[in-house]
Design a protein around this motif. Structure first.
Motif, mmCIF file in Angstrom:
data_model
loop_
_atom_site.group_PDB
_atom_site.id
_atom_site.type_symbol
_atom_site.label_atom_id
_atom_site.label_comp_id
_atom_site.label_asym_id
_atom_site.label_seq_id
_atom_site.Cartn_x
_atom_site.Cartn_y
_atom_site.Cartn_z
ATOM 1 N N SER A 6 0.828 -1.208 0.000
ATOM 2 C CA SER A 6 0.000 0.000 0.000
ATOM 3 C C SER A 6 0.864 1.259 0.000
ATOM 4 O O SER A 6 2.018 1.250 0.456
ATOM 5 C CB SER A 6 -0.921 0.010 1.216
ATOM 6 O OG SER A 6 -0.161 0.208 2.391
ATOM 7 N N MET A 7 0.275 2.351 -0.483
ATOM 8 C CA MET A 7 0.986 3.637 -0.494
ATOM 9 C C MET A 7 1.263 4.095 0.926
ATOM 10 O O MET A 7 2.301 4.688 1.202
ATOM 11 C CB MET A 7 0.176 4.696 -1.241
ATOM 12 C CG MET A 7 0.400 4.705 -2.736
ATOM 13 S SD MET A 7 2.140 4.935 -3.193
ATOM 14 C CE MET A 7 2.434 6.605 -2.656
ATOM 15 N N ASP A 8 0.346 3.808 1.851
ATOM 16 C CA ASP A 8 0.537 4.185 3.244
ATOM 17 C C ASP A 8 1.823 3.556 3.801
ATOM 18 O O ASP A 8 2.637 4.233 4.433
ATOM 19 C CB ASP A 8 -0.675 3.754 4.072
ATOM 20 C CG ASP A 8 -0.492 4.047 5.551
ATOM 21 O OD1 ASP A 8 -0.265 5.219 5.894
ATOM 22 O OD2 ASP A 8 -0.573 3.079 6.350
ATOM 23 N N LEU A 9 2.020 2.268 3.545
ATOM 24 C CA LEU A 9 3.216 1.578 4.008
ATOM 25 C C LEU A 9 4.462 2.157 3.340
ATOM 26 O O LEU A 9 5.490 2.384 3.990
ATOM 27 C CB LEU A 9 3.116 0.082 3.726
ATOM 28 C CG LEU A 9 4.348 -0.746 4.084
ATOM 29 C CD1 LEU A 9 4.615 -0.693 5.588
ATOM 30 C CD2 LEU A 9 4.177 -2.179 3.622
ATOM 31 N N ARG A 10 4.374 2.433 2.065
ATOM 32 C CA ARG A 10 5.506 2.995 1.331
ATOM 33 C C ARG A 10 5.927 4.352 1.908
ATOM 34 O O ARG A 10 7.107 4.634 2.072
ATOM 35 C CB ARG A 10 5.158 3.135 -0.154
ATOM 36 C CG ARG A 10 5.024 1.803 -0.863
ATOM 37 C CD ARG A 10 4.347 1.971 -2.228
ATOM 38 N NE ARG A 10 4.241 0.701 -2.886
ATOM 39 C CZ ARG A 10 5.139 0.234 -3.763
ATOM 40 N NH1 ARG A 10 6.170 0.956 -4.103
ATOM 41 N NH2 ARG A 10 4.981 -0.951 -4.298
ATOM 42 N N VAL A 11 4.935 5.172 2.228
ATOM 43 C CA VAL A 11 5.225 6.493 2.788
ATOM 44 C C VAL A 11 5.854 6.354 4.177
ATOM 45 O O VAL A 11 6.831 7.046 4.506
ATOM 46 C CB VAL A 11 3.937 7.355 2.844
ATOM 47 C CG1 VAL A 11 4.148 8.621 3.656
ATOM 48 C CG2 VAL A 11 3.474 7.691 1.435
ATOM 49 N N ARG A 12 5.328 5.436 5.000
ATOM 50 C CA ARG A 12 5.884 5.244 6.342
ATOM 51 C C ARG A 12 7.322 4.736 6.267
ATOM 52 O O ARG A 12 8.178 5.157 7.062
ATOM 53 C CB ARG A 12 5.007 4.275 7.150
ATOM 54 C CG ARG A 12 3.686 4.928 7.581
ATOM 55 C CD ARG A 12 2.875 4.046 8.492
ATOM 56 N NE ARG A 12 2.333 2.934 7.703
ATOM 57 C CZ ARG A 12 2.152 1.701 8.166
ATOM 58 N NH1 ARG A 12 2.470 1.395 9.409
ATOM 59 N NH2 ARG A 12 1.654 0.768 7.394
ATOM 60 N N ILE A 13 7.616 3.857 5.313
ATOM 61 C CA ILE A 13 8.987 3.373 5.127
ATOM 62 C C ILE A 13 9.900 4.525 4.724
ATOM 63 O O ILE A 13 10.997 4.698 5.267
ATOM 64 C CB ILE A 13 9.029 2.230 4.083
ATOM 65 C CG1 ILE A 13 8.379 0.969 4.658
ATOM 66 C CG2 ILE A 13 10.454 1.963 3.621
ATOM 67 C CD1 ILE A 13 8.198 -0.150 3.650
#
Length: 142
Positions: A6-13
């Motif tokens: 997900s984009m959310d996970l990508r942003v948090r990483i």
């Protein structure tokens, strides 16, 4: 095939890396591989985006340009085998490749028989009373 993260996970990483966490710490924290973290950061450096690549992955089917001709041929002659389709359309592909195209098109493979099979064509068991035993006993030698 696995779905993209997900984009959310990508942003948090990405934010964790900006905050100074190491690649291995991020991978462990978010339960992803270190290689994914590196590729995500490389993608951001090269394109400025964290979004996954779009579109289908892998090679395109070889016969995709001929799908409509294959569909038309099968509609006209539903009893054709994959080899016959290949020969009639003069496709430069193996029978297996034509078979995969037929599967991709969702076409059925039940073939009609022109006549009922002959009952004597297959022999399920030997004729009764043939006069011989299948395993005649032999005298044991001493």
């Amino acid at each position: 095939m696995m779905a993209a993260f997900s984009m959310d996970l990508r942003v948090r990483i990405f934010e964790a890396r900006d905050a100074g966490e190491s690649t291995s710490e991020i991978a462990e924290r978010f339960d992803v591989s270190p290689a994914f973290v590196r590729r995500l950061l490389q993608r951001h450096r090269e394109s400025g985006s964290l979004a996954p690549k779009s579109g289908p992955r892998g090679p395109q089917p070889k016969l995709r340009p001929q799908y409509e001709a294959i569909r038309t041929k099968i509609a006209e002659y539903p009893d054709l085998t994959a080899a016959e389709v290949r020969d009639q359309l003069q496709l430069r592909a193996s029978t297996q490749t034509v078979w995969r195209a037929l599967v991709a098109l969702g076409l059925t493979f039940k073939k009609r028989h022109s006549k009922r099979p002959n009952a004597n064509a297959t022999m399920s068991k030997p004729p009764a009373n043939s006069g011989q035993r299948p395993f005649a006993s032999r005298p044991l030698s001493a």
